[in-house]
Scaffold this motif. Structure first.
Motif, PDB file in Angstrom:
ATOM      1  N   ALA A 247      53.868  39.523  48.903  1.00  0.00           N
ATOM      2  CA  ALA A 247      54.904  39.012  49.804  1.00  0.00           C
ATOM      3  C   ALA A 247      56.258  39.197  49.135  1.00  0.00           C
ATOM      4  N   ALA A 249      60.133  38.122  49.432  1.00  0.00           N
ATOM      5  CA  ALA A 249      61.076  37.175  50.047  1.00  0.00           C
ATOM      6  C   ALA A 249      62.493  37.557  49.644  1.00  0.00           C
ATOM      7  N   ILE A 268      60.877  37.627  54.984  1.00  0.00           N
ATOM      8  CA  ILE A 268      59.625  37.797  54.257  1.00  0.00           C
ATOM      9  C   ILE A 268      58.875  38.982  54.844  1.00  0.00           C
ATOM     10  N   ASN A 275      53.192  35.699  57.878  1.00  0.00           N
ATOM     11  CA  ASN A 275      53.448  35.322  56.486  1.00  0.00           C
ATOM     12  C   ASN A 275      52.243  34.630  55.855  1.00  0.00           C
TER      13      ASN A 275
END
Length: 452
Positions: A247, A249, A268, A275
């Motif tokens: 992930a 961000a 994200i 997510n």
């Protein structure tokens, strides 16, 4: 003769950001009855232009604060004093001098204007000082500083393929991503929360748990990018494949101009629109003979010769998985003479189960034509239960009723005169009269069967 208040100027500096035109206000107040234009009690003005951070903006006050002030012969030789100060917003005080990031200057500058008669030539002039300085500039300096802003973001963890076990948890690590950020790496790292790892346990309801990284602190504008990755990402353990994705961000941090760095909702990417990190559980199929699915064939009463075989049929119910070679849920196998003894195993082969469930079968022997053999006509019933052992494998167990098939050989009784069991009576020397008979007696030895 008349003179004007020439030479008095205001200088304004703002550090930390650019200054907007008209942003700051100023007031001049007369002291000890000093004259004011139109007899006013005071006069106000604002900075007329903008300026970049750290640049002092200087402008003459005679066209603003003291516009229209005139001195006459009666003022010659006199010195008039004024106080000039910045006008802060209503809720800003010396004890609390900052608002929206700007710290205001509470200095009060003394302006002195001396009126001079120019040697009786009919003209007047003035001599102006500010705080005793002949540059006649009232300097004001304000400082702008944006306070650090904070932000956080949430992610989710889900398990598919099975329920989340009690005590089961997954850990995620937060790391800086300097390659995609445009702030120095030390700034990027400093903005990270103290807790850089989060362990996620079983949720109270369902199979999805929320988790978050809190307290990012931003003290500089720019783009801050971070990675989140599950520990042990990628490999499969006990049937569970850990999500191998990362992930990403991304925070965009700006100075809102009101004294604070602001980071909007982070973008994200990398793990889908929800997510969510997903760990997928899938048990490996069972491939073999279910535990307990055993059958035997016994022939009694006669020797089992190599040329003799017996036939058995396995039938699956409602599409139950079958061994290789089956057709339409039916498989027939022959059983041959065992290596030893009179009992042989009935083997149908491996069965592949790829889902949990209960499966039913029957096994029957095909009636043959071996002389003297009574074929076993019962039907064996089998129930196979396939379960997931929770460690990535399916297991299959069978319950079988009447798994033994016994064929019995017995010879049929021989009724009649044994072959070649014939005796003859002959009479020599005379004719055998029609009415003449001879009597014979048969006697069995050692319990031999006798005629009725």
């Amino acid at each position: 003769a008349e003179g004007t208040a020439d030479g008095f100027r205001i200088g304004k500096t703002l550090t930390g950001r650019s200054m907007n035109a008209g942003e700051f206000g100023f007031i001049i107040e007369p002291q000890n009855g000093a004259p004011m234009p139109g007899g006013a009690a005071h006069a106000t003005t604002t900075n007329p232009f903008s300026a970049v951070s750290g640049q002092e903006l200087v402008w003459p006050a005679n066209g603003t604060l003291l516009a229209g002030l005139r001195f006459t012969q009666d003022d010659a030789g006199k010195t008039y004093e004024y106080t000039v100060r910045e006008v802060p917003p209503e809720d800003v005080t010396q004890e609390s001098p900052t608002k929206n990031g700007v710290t205001y200057d509470f200095a009060a500058h003394k302006v002195s204007i001396k009126v001079i008669d120019n040697n009786g030539d009919g003209t007047m002039s003035t001599e102006t000082t500010v705080d005793g300085s002949t540059d006649a500039i009232a300097h004001f300096t304000n400082e702008y500083a944006a306070a650090a802003g904070s932000q956080s973001f949430k992610l989710a963890k889900t398990v598919t393929g099975r329920d989340w076990k009690d005590g089961e948890s997954f850990t995620f690590d937060l790391t800086a991503n300097p390659d995609q950020s445009n702030v120095p790496e030390d700034v990027l790292t400093k903005a990270m929360p103290e807790r850089k790892s989060v362990t996620v346990g079983k949720p109270e309801n369902g199979n999805t748990a929320q988790f978050h990284f809190d307290d990012f602190t931003f003290s500089q504008a720019g783009t801050y990018v971070y990675n989140v990755r599950e520990r042990n990402a990628g490999p499969t353990t006990d049937g569970m494949t850990h999500d191998g994705r990362t992930a990403i961000a991304s925070f965009t941090v700006v100075d809102n101009g009101l004294g604070r760095y602001v980071a909007g909702k982070p973008l994200i990417t990398g793990i889908g629109e929800s997510n969510t990190f997903t760990n997928a559980y899938e048990a490996q199929s069972f491939d073999g003979v279910p535990d307990g699915m055993e059958f035997s064939k016994q022939l009694t009463g006669v020797e089992w010769t190599a040329d003799r075989e017996f036939e058995f049929t396995l039938t699956g119910k409602d599409g139950a998985p079958m061994p290789e070679g089956a057709k339409d849920g039916v498989l027939t196998k022959a059983v041959h003479k065992p290596a030893e003894g009179d009992t042989a195993d009935v083997i149908f082969g491996d069965i592949t189960y790829d889902k949990v469930g209960t499966y039913e079968y029957t096994v029957k022997e095909t009636k043959g034509d071996m002389p003297g053999v009574a074929y076993d006509g019962h039907t064996a019933k089998i129930t196979v239960t396939v379960t997931d052992n929770g460690r990535g494998n399916l297991q299959a167990e069978a319950k079988v009723s009447e798994s033994q098939f016994v064929n019995k050989y017995s010879a049929q009784p021989a009724t009649g005169v044994p072959t070649d069991f014939t005796l003859h009576k002959r009479v020599d020397g005379m004719a055998w009269n029609e009415n003449q008979q001879f009597e014979f007696t048969i006697q069995g030895q050692d319990g031999a069967p006798m005629p009725k």
